[in-house]
Design a protein around this motif. Structure first.
Motif, PDB file in Angstrom:
ATOM      1  N   VAL A 175     -16.143  -4.922  45.315  1.00 47.37           N
ATOM      2  CA  VAL A 175     -15.294  -3.735  45.416  1.00 47.37           C
ATOM      3  C   VAL A 175     -15.625  -2.799  44.264  1.00 47.37           C
ATOM      4  CG1 VAL A 175     -12.925  -2.856  45.361  1.00 47.37           C
ATOM      5  CG2 VAL A 175     -13.436  -5.016  46.536  1.00 47.37           C
ATOM      6  N   LEU A 176     -15.911  -1.552  44.575  1.00 53.49           N
ATOM      7  CA  LEU A 176     -16.152  -0.555  43.540  1.00 53.49           C
ATOM      8  C   LEU A 176     -14.826  -0.287  42.833  1.00 53.49           C
ATOM      9  CD1 LEU A 176     -18.135   2.782  43.923  1.00 53.49           C
ATOM     10  CD2 LEU A 176     -16.193   2.511  42.404  1.00 53.49           C
ATOM     11  N   ALA A 177     -14.761  -0.618  41.567  1.00 52.62           N
ATOM     12  CA  ALA A 177     -13.561  -0.403  40.753  1.00 52.62           C
ATOM     13  C   ALA A 177     -13.851   0.732  39.780  1.00 52.62           C
ATOM     14  CB  ALA A 177     -13.184  -1.680  39.996  1.00 52.62           C
ATOM     15  N   PRO A 178     -13.142   1.834  39.876  1.00 48.04           N
ATOM     16  CA  PRO A 178     -13.440   2.996  39.029  1.00 48.04           C
ATOM     17  C   PRO A 178     -12.885   2.837  37.623  1.00 48.04           C
ATOM     18  CG  PRO A 178     -11.627   3.508  40.510  1.00 48.04           C
ATOM     19  CD  PRO A 178     -12.073   2.120  40.854  1.00 48.04           C
ATOM     20  N   GLY A 179     -13.764   2.937  36.650  1.00 43.33           N
ATOM     21  CA  GLY A 179     -13.367   2.723  35.269  1.00 43.33           C
ATOM     22  C   GLY A 179     -13.015   4.010  34.536  1.00 43.33           C
ATOM     23  N   PRO A 180     -12.677   3.857  33.260  1.00 48.34           N
ATOM     24  CA  PRO A 180     -12.624   2.579  32.551  1.00 48.34           C
ATOM     25  C   PRO A 180     -11.437   1.730  32.970  1.00 48.34           C
ATOM     26  CG  PRO A 180     -11.907   4.365  31.122  1.00 48.34           C
ATOM     27  CD  PRO A 180     -12.395   5.009  32.383  1.00 48.34           C
ATOM     28  N   ARG A 181     -11.558   0.438  32.771  1.00 53.42           N
ATOM     29  CA  ARG A 181     -10.535  -0.495  33.208  1.00 53.42           C
ATOM     30  C   ARG A 181      -9.180  -0.200  32.570  1.00 53.42           C
ATOM     31  NH1 ARG A 181     -11.141  -5.978  35.163  1.00 53.42           N
ATOM     32  NH2 ARG A 181      -9.120  -7.020  35.067  1.00 53.42           N
ATOM     33  N   ASP A 182      -9.179   0.280  31.327  1.00 54.72           N
ATOM     34  CA  ASP A 182      -7.920   0.548  30.630  1.00 54.72           C
ATOM     35  C   ASP A 182      -7.455   1.987  30.800  1.00 54.72           C
ATOM     36  OD1 ASP A 182      -9.829   1.811  29.111  1.00 54.72           O
ATOM     37  OD2 ASP A 182      -9.226   0.924  27.193  1.00 54.72           O
ATOM     38  N   LEU A 183      -7.989   2.691  31.788  1.00 52.61           N
ATOM     39  CA  LEU A 183      -7.585   4.077  32.042  1.00 52.61           C
ATOM     40  C   LEU A 183      -6.094   4.119  32.368  1.00 52.61           C
ATOM     41  CD1 LEU A 183      -8.844   6.992  32.426  1.00 52.61           C
ATOM     42  CD2 LEU A 183      -8.790   6.481  34.876  1.00 52.61           C
TER      43      LEU A 183
END
Length: 332
Positions: A175-183
């Motif tokens: 799954v394409l997860a749009p970052g940054p993770r901590d956004l």
């Protein structure tokens, strides 16, 4: 309180109706009859966009009226004029989009606003909502409240943003997860919105309020992790940097719902000051609860009903696979 809800059968209006009924309030809903109303309400039918469409509201008095209209401001103008003197308080669910670009991080309700006309036809979303605010102000001076919501999530969502993520992650795979993770994200659960609106009606609050959670109440990481957890999916979240996503030609917000890359648009949507609403009792439930309850509802209906006036959100499998195959994709 005796409450009139203009609409009251879909998403935000439905949540406010449910919350008012739980309090034992008498509720009247005025709508076109396209969706079934909740049991226990008084129903009045009419098309507020048509000549004479408000005739069903010619009689009656209410302590407060709630309006969520998001098209031509003149429609709100006509309703507000018709109800002036027969409703004690007009609560309009507006939007943070009424703030003029660029919206600085931490902007309060005093930030500059877009132009709008209370007499206008439908044009742009932000201008239409601002025009509606002006229409309510004119008819209910001193008795108007504007709940300037941002991203609204939760059960019965009819725009499809969180349902798309839930369905996509439930399918599994990469799954394409749009970052940054901590956004940081800033949104409001529709049920928390409803609770605050009814509390505000009881307290007869007036003026404008940014009605979203504190910025960072959730992050892209905590949101997508919650989606994986509640769906029981073994999906592999592959985090891409904003630059990689934009270089692939993927549209933020529409093709990747909820997500905006760091910058002016993200500041506007996800970094507002909400001190005023928090000081008047706004409480925001954990993101995991919003995600879990939305998934439970989604499974009960099979497919989320979507508004016809909004584009269908989400990324095609082909576009996702192409972006993930590009150089720079990575696993956390």
């Amino acid at each position: 309180m005796k409450l009139l809800i203009l609409g009251g059968t879909e998403f935000v209006g439905r949540a406010i109706t449910e919350a008012a009924l739980r309090r034992g309030w008498p509720v009247t809903v005025f709508h076109r009859g396209r969706h079934a109303p909740l049991p226990g309400v008084e129903v009045r039918h009419g098309d507020r966009t048509a000549p004479g469409g408000l005739s069903a509201l010619a009689g009656g008095e209410w302590d407060a009226v709630v309006d969520t209209w998001s098209a031509a401001p003149r429609v709100v103008r006509d309703a507000a004029r018709a109800l002036a003197g027969r409703a004690g308080h007009y609560l309009y669910v507006s939007t943070r989009s009424v703030y003029a670009d660029p919206v600085a991080p931490g902007a309060t309700e005093e930030a500059p606003l877009v132009e709008g006309s209370p007499d206008g036809e439908q044009t742009e979303y932000a201008q239409d909502k601002r025009g509606a605010e002006l229409a309510v102000e004119a008819a209910f001076a001193g008795s108007a409240l504007f709940a300037r919501a941002g991203l609204i999530l939760g059960p019965h969502e009819n725009v499809g943003r969180l349902p798309w993520w839930l369905n996509r992650i439930a399918r599994g795979g990469d799954v394409l997860a749009p970052g940054p993770r901590d956004l940081p994200l800033q949104y409001i659960d529709v049920r928390d919105l409803a609770t605050w609106v009814l509390d505000a009606a009881s307290a007869r609050l007036g003026g404008a309020y940014n009605l979203v959670s504190p910025s960072g109440h959730a992050t892209m990481g905590s949101l997508l992790d919650a989606c994986a957890r509640v769906t029981g999916s073994a999906a592999n979240l592959r985090w891409l940097d904003p630059g990689e996503i934009l270089a692939a030609g993927i549209e933020p917000w529409t093709e990747l719902p909820i997500w905006l890359p760091p910058g002016e648009d993200h500041d506007m949507m996800h970094r507002a000051d909400v001190t005023k609403a928090l000081n008047t009792g706004l409480r925001c439930r954990p993101v995991g609860e919003t995600v879990a309850d939305t998934w439970h509802w989604l499974r009960s209906v099979g497919e989320a009903p979507l508004r016809a006036d909004r584009p269908r959100p989400g990324l095609t499998p082909e576009a996702e696979a192409k972006a993930l195959a590009s150089r720079g994709s990575r696993t956390p």
